[in-house]
Design a protein around this motif. Structure first.
Motif, PDB file in Angstrom:
ATOM      1  N   LEU A  26      76.462  56.283   9.030  1.00 46.55           N
ATOM      2  CA  LEU A  26      77.901  56.020   8.969  1.00 46.55           C
ATOM      3  C   LEU A  26      78.607  56.719  10.127  1.00 46.55           C
ATOM      4  O   LEU A  26      79.502  56.131  10.759  1.00 46.55           O
ATOM      5  N   ARG A  27      78.207  57.936  10.409  1.00 43.86           N
ATOM      6  CA  ARG A  27      78.806  58.654  11.541  1.00 43.86           C
ATOM      7  C   ARG A  27      78.493  57.921  12.842  1.00 43.86           C
ATOM      8  O   ARG A  27      79.350  57.817  13.732  1.00 43.86           O
ATOM      9  N   ARG A  28      77.270  57.417  12.938  1.00 42.90           N
ATOM     10  CA  ARG A  28      76.898  56.683  14.143  1.00 42.90           C
ATOM     11  C   ARG A  28      77.688  55.382  14.242  1.00 42.90           C
ATOM     12  O   ARG A  28      78.082  54.967  15.343  1.00 42.90           O
ATOM     13  N   ALA A  29      77.949  54.754  13.108  1.00 48.00           N
ATOM     14  CA  ALA A  29      78.742  53.519  13.107  1.00 48.00           C
ATOM     15  C   ALA A  29      80.150  53.785  13.617  1.00 48.00           C
ATOM     16  O   ALA A  29      80.698  53.021  14.423  1.00 48.00           O
ATOM     17  N   ARG A  30      80.745  54.883  13.162  1.00 49.66           N
ATOM     18  CA  ARG A  30      82.095  55.190  13.624  1.00 49.66           C
ATOM     19  C   ARG A  30      82.093  55.616  15.092  1.00 49.66           C
ATOM     20  O   ARG A  30      83.067  55.355  15.815  1.00 49.66           O
ATOM     21  N   ALA A  31      81.029  56.263  15.530  1.00 50.57           N
ATOM     22  CA  ALA A  31      80.909  56.592  16.947  1.00 50.57           C
ATOM     23  C   ALA A  31      80.884  55.315  17.783  1.00 50.57           C
ATOM     24  O   ALA A  31      81.510  55.232  18.845  1.00 50.57           O
ATOM     25  N   TRP A  32      80.164  54.320  17.285  1.00 51.69           N
ATOM     26  CA  TRP A  32      80.083  53.037  18.000  1.00 51.69           C
ATOM     27  C   TRP A  32      81.444  52.337  17.995  1.00 51.69           C
ATOM     28  O   TRP A  32      81.891  51.822  19.019  1.00 51.69           O
ATOM     29  N   LEU A  33      82.107  52.347  16.853  1.00 54.43           N
ATOM     30  CA  LEU A  33      83.415  51.699  16.750  1.00 54.43           C
ATOM     31  C   LEU A  33      84.454  52.371  17.640  1.00 54.43           C
ATOM     32  O   LEU A  33      85.368  51.714  18.152  1.00 54.43           O
ATOM     33  N   SER A  34      84.320  53.695  17.845  1.00 57.58           N
ATOM     34  CA  SER A  34      85.293  54.404  18.681  1.00 57.58           C
ATOM     35  C   SER A  34      85.187  54.020  20.144  1.00 57.58           C
ATOM     36  O   SER A  34      86.114  54.269  20.921  1.00 57.58           O
ATOM     37  N   ARG A  35      84.054  53.419  20.536  1.00 58.96           N
ATOM     38  CA  ARG A  35      83.875  53.014  21.926  1.00 58.96           C
ATOM     39  C   ARG A  35      84.101  51.526  22.148  1.00 58.96           C
ATOM     40  O   ARG A  35      84.583  51.119  23.205  1.00 58.96           O
ATOM     41  N   VAL A  36      83.773  50.689  21.163  1.00 60.37           N
ATOM     42  CA  VAL A  36      83.793  49.244  21.425  1.00 60.37           C
ATOM     43  C   VAL A  36      85.199  48.667  21.440  1.00 60.37           C
ATOM     44  O   VAL A  36      85.427  47.593  22.006  1.00 60.37           O
ATOM     45  N   ALA A  37      86.168  49.319  20.818  1.00 58.62           N
ATOM     46  CA  ALA A  37      87.539  48.804  20.801  1.00 58.62           C
ATOM     47  C   ALA A  37      88.496  49.923  21.150  1.00 58.62           C
ATOM     48  O   ALA A  37      88.326  51.059  20.707  1.00 58.62           O
ATOM     49  N   GLU A  38      89.502  49.608  21.945  1.00 60.10           N
ATOM     50  CA  GLU A  38      90.489  50.606  22.312  1.00 60.10           C
ATOM     51  C   GLU A  38      91.319  50.988  21.091  1.00 60.10           C
ATOM     52  O   GLU A  38      91.745  50.119  20.325  1.00 60.10           O
ATOM     53  N   PRO A  39      91.564  52.274  20.862  1.00 60.67           N
ATOM     54  CA  PRO A  39      92.379  52.708  19.723  1.00 60.67           C
ATOM     55  C   PRO A  39      93.790  52.119  19.780  1.00 60.67           C
ATOM     56  O   PRO A  39      94.290  51.773  20.849  1.00 60.67           O
ATOM     57  N   GLY A  40      94.398  52.017  18.610  1.00 57.74           N
ATOM     58  CA  GLY A  40      95.766  51.533  18.545  1.00 57.74           C
ATOM     59  C   GLY A  40      95.909  50.064  18.210  1.00 57.74           C
ATOM     60  O   GLY A  40      97.024  49.564  18.113  1.00 57.74           O
ATOM     61  N   THR A  41      94.783  49.357  18.018  1.00 60.18           N
ATOM     62  CA  THR A  41      94.847  47.928  17.712  1.00 60.18           C
ATOM     63  C   THR A  41      94.955  47.736  16.200  1.00 60.18           C
ATOM     64  O   THR A  41      94.071  48.146  15.446  1.00 60.18           O
ATOM     65  N   VAL A  42      96.029  47.100  15.770  1.00 66.38           N
ATOM     66  CA  VAL A  42      96.307  46.956  14.337  1.00 66.38           C
ATOM     67  C   VAL A  42      95.201  46.188  13.625  1.00 66.38           C
ATOM     68  O   VAL A  42      94.653  46.642  12.613  1.00 66.38           O
ATOM     69  N   ASP A  43      94.852  45.013  14.137  1.00 63.10           N
ATOM     70  CA  ASP A  43      93.882  44.152  13.444  1.00 63.10           C
ATOM     71  C   ASP A  43      92.493  44.778  13.395  1.00 63.10           C
ATOM     72  O   ASP A  43      91.777  44.615  12.397  1.00 63.10           O
ATOM     73  N   PHE A  44      92.103  45.479  14.447  1.00 68.38           N
ATOM     74  CA  PHE A  44      90.786  46.096  14.450  1.00 68.38           C
ATOM     75  C   PHE A  44      90.708  47.190  13.372  1.00 68.38           C
ATOM     76  O   PHE A  44      89.730  47.263  12.624  1.00 68.38           O
ATOM     77  N   TRP A  45      91.738  48.030  13.286  1.00 66.63           N
ATOM     78  CA  TRP A  45      91.721  49.088  12.270  1.00 66.63           C
ATOM     79  C   TRP A  45      91.732  48.483  10.868  1.00 66.63           C
ATOM     80  O   TRP A  45      91.024  48.964   9.977  1.00 66.63           O
ATOM     81  N   ARG A  46      92.512  47.421  10.662  1.00 70.09           N
ATOM     82  CA  ARG A  46      92.567  46.792   9.342  1.00 70.09           C
ATOM     83  C   ARG A  46      91.214  46.210   8.958  1.00 70.09           C
ATOM     84  O   ARG A  46      90.798  46.288   7.794  1.00 70.09           O
ATOM     85  N   PHE A  47      90.505  45.667   9.919  1.00 69.12           N
ATOM     86  CA  PHE A  47      89.178  45.106   9.655  1.00 69.12           C
ATOM     87  C   PHE A  47      88.210  46.200   9.236  1.00 69.12           C
ATOM     88  O   PHE A  47      87.504  46.076   8.220  1.00 69.12           O
ATOM     89  N   VAL A  48      88.183  47.309   9.968  1.00 65.89           N
ATOM     90  CA  VAL A  48      87.284  48.419   9.631  1.00 65.89           C
ATOM     91  C   VAL A  48      87.658  49.005   8.280  1.00 65.89           C
ATOM     92  O   VAL A  48      86.790  49.325   7.459  1.00 65.89           O
ATOM     93  N   ASP A  49      88.943  49.143   8.023  1.00 67.17           N
ATOM     94  CA  ASP A  49      89.394  49.714   6.761  1.00 67.17           C
ATOM     95  C   ASP A  49      89.036  48.811   5.578  1.00 67.17           C
ATOM     96  O   ASP A  49      88.733  49.304   4.488  1.00 67.17           O
ATOM     97  N   ALA A  50      89.050  47.506   5.802  1.00 71.18           N
ATOM     98  CA  ALA A  50      88.800  46.562   4.704  1.00 71.18           C
ATOM     99  C   ALA A  50      87.317  46.477   4.342  1.00 71.18           C
ATOM    100  O   ALA A  50      86.962  46.471   3.154  1.00 71.18           O
ATOM    101  N   VAL A  51      86.423  46.414   5.341  1.00 66.50           N
ATOM    102  CA  VAL A  51      85.007  46.195   5.051  1.00 66.50           C
ATOM    103  C   VAL A  51      84.176  47.473   5.142  1.00 66.50           C
ATOM    104  O   VAL A  51      83.026  47.498   4.695  1.00 66.50           O
ATOM    105  N   GLY A  52      84.743  48.532   5.723  1.00 63.77           N
ATOM    106  CA  GLY A  52      83.996  49.771   5.896  1.00 63.77           C
ATOM    107  C   GLY A  52      83.351  49.838   7.278  1.00 63.77           C
ATOM    108  O   GLY A  52      83.077  48.797   7.890  1.00 63.77           O
TER     109      GLY A  52
END
Length: 418
Positions: A26-52
């Protein structure tokens, strides 16, 4: 083990090991997510929050995520630098803090979660990424202090990079005195006001926190390498971007919302007509945080932004001139109150209107009788005779043998060497 194998192993575990600790995948997944999309994007955060985070990473890598989300990630979906990022972080004494950690500052960052819920579903009407109140997916932190403990009682001090001597003095003084009182100073680590605030806090041997717009292993500005190393000794360097990421211009604007969210209030010491400090203050107001502004000379270009914030009715900024003012605004209700300023007192304080008029009627050199005093003061002779004894006891008037006059001021004692 590849990222996909790690994600598969973590699927269905709830992100926890049998011991209750956060699953490494899970930590590795979030490490990957922190690089693949620039922070501050509403839809990207909502997607991660919804499915994990684990499912989000799996769907993005497998091409099963919604088209809008795949568009945000683009070619980065096929890349994997997680092991290198985590290894680079370990080498510089950093770690990845995720929302599943006990150290995660859930309470202050909840303001971003509440604010982002008001963003519309249609991307065309959402806030720009540089201003959207989006919670972070994860935070990279360099230093030994706990993030949640540092931000529990924290204040942001921000301002111009091209600061004046006045601004740097005020920022350093505020940082030092806040540190003495157990408050954490949060800023951006830049030249000028930021650096002065950090140094002021460290001069009080207090921890300070710098929120960066690049990797925590990459000092920017480069001249602040020693400053960042000192901050990491007792405080923290924090960033949403993985180690090695460059300080791109747009990332500074995105970073500002974290400075505002992690603290109880934002103090703007100096700001030009257009500045990042103003942007941080506006983020703070949107999140329900206190906006505090230090006024400056009306002739200074570095204080134009401060004065505009004070004039803006939507910002509802509070003018502050001391650390007591700051703590009163961000501290506990009825607890952290600023004491009234000391005011010089004089022997004339507390005199009645009649006594003041009689005193003003007394000449400086030659004594005059009560009849003359009554005529000048515009009162009855008996009233003059009634207040003169009290004035004499207060050493305000004296009897000359022929009348009343003002008592000369007491001479200062002169010390002579023997």
């Amino acid at each position: 083990m590849t990222l996909d194998e790690d994600l598969e192993a973590a699927a269905g575990t709830g992100g926890r090991l049998p011991t209750g600790e956060v699953h490494p995948a899970l930590r590795r997944a979030r490490a990957w997510l922190s690089r693949v999309a620039e922070p501050g994007t509403v839809d990207f955060w909502r997607f991660v929050d919804a499915v994990g985070p684990v499912a989000a990473a799996q769907q993005l890598r497998g091409g099963r995520a919604p088209e809008r989300i795949r568009t945000l990630v683009g070619a980065r979906a096929g890349q994997d630098e997680t092991l290198a990022d985590l290894r680079r972080a370990e080498q510089c004494g950093a770690r990845l803090i995720v929302p599943e950690d006990d150290e995660w500052p859930a309470l202050p960052l909840h303001a971003l979660t509440v604010a982002v819920s008001g963003e519309p579903d249609d991307p065309r009407y959402q806030s720009d990424r540089t201003t959207a109140p989006v919670p972070p997916v994860a935070l990279w932190a360099r230093g030994s202090a706990r993030l949640d403990e540092l931000v529990e009682r924290s204040v942001a001090i921000v301002g111009s990079r091209a600061s004046t001597a006045y601004g740097e003095h005020v920022a350093a003084e505020l940082g030092h005195r806040l540190g003495e009182r157990g408050w954490t100073v949060v800023s951006g680590g830049a030249f000028g006001i930021d650096a002065a605030a950090h140094r002021g806090a460290m001069a009080a041997e207090a921890p300070t926190l710098a929120v960066l717009a690049c990797g925590v292993d990459r000092p920017y500005p480069a001249a602040h390498g020693a400053l960042f190393a000192r901050i990491a000794e007792t405080g923290l360097l924090v960033s949403e971007w993985p180690p090695g990421c460059a300080p791109l211009r747009h990332r500074f604007l995105v970073r500002n919302r974290l400075i505002a969210a992690l603290t109880r209030g934002t103090v703007v010491v100096e700001a030009a007509a257009r500045s990042g400090a103003q942007a941080t203050a506006k983020r703070a107001r949107r999140l329900g945080r206190e906006v505090l502004v230090v006024p400056g000379p009306v002739t200074s270009a570095m204080s134009v932004g401060c004065h505009e914030l004070l004039r803006d009715p939507d910002i509802q900024a509070t003018l502050v001139a001391s650390v007591e003012h700051v703590i009163e605004a961000v501290g506990g209700i009825g607890v952290d109150l600023a004491a009234p300023p000391d005011r010089p007192t004089g022997p004339r304080d507390g005199l009645s209107d009649l006594a003041s008029r009689v005193l003003d009627a007394c000449p400086v050199r030659t004594g005059v009788g009560p009849e003359r005093l009554a005529a000048v003061a515009g009162c009855d002779v008996l009233e003059v005779l009634r207040v003169l004894p009290a004035l004499e006891l207060a050493d305000l008037v004296q009897w000359t043998g022929t009348g009343w006059r003002l008592a000369p001021p007491p001479r200062e004692a002169v010390t002579r060497g023997g």
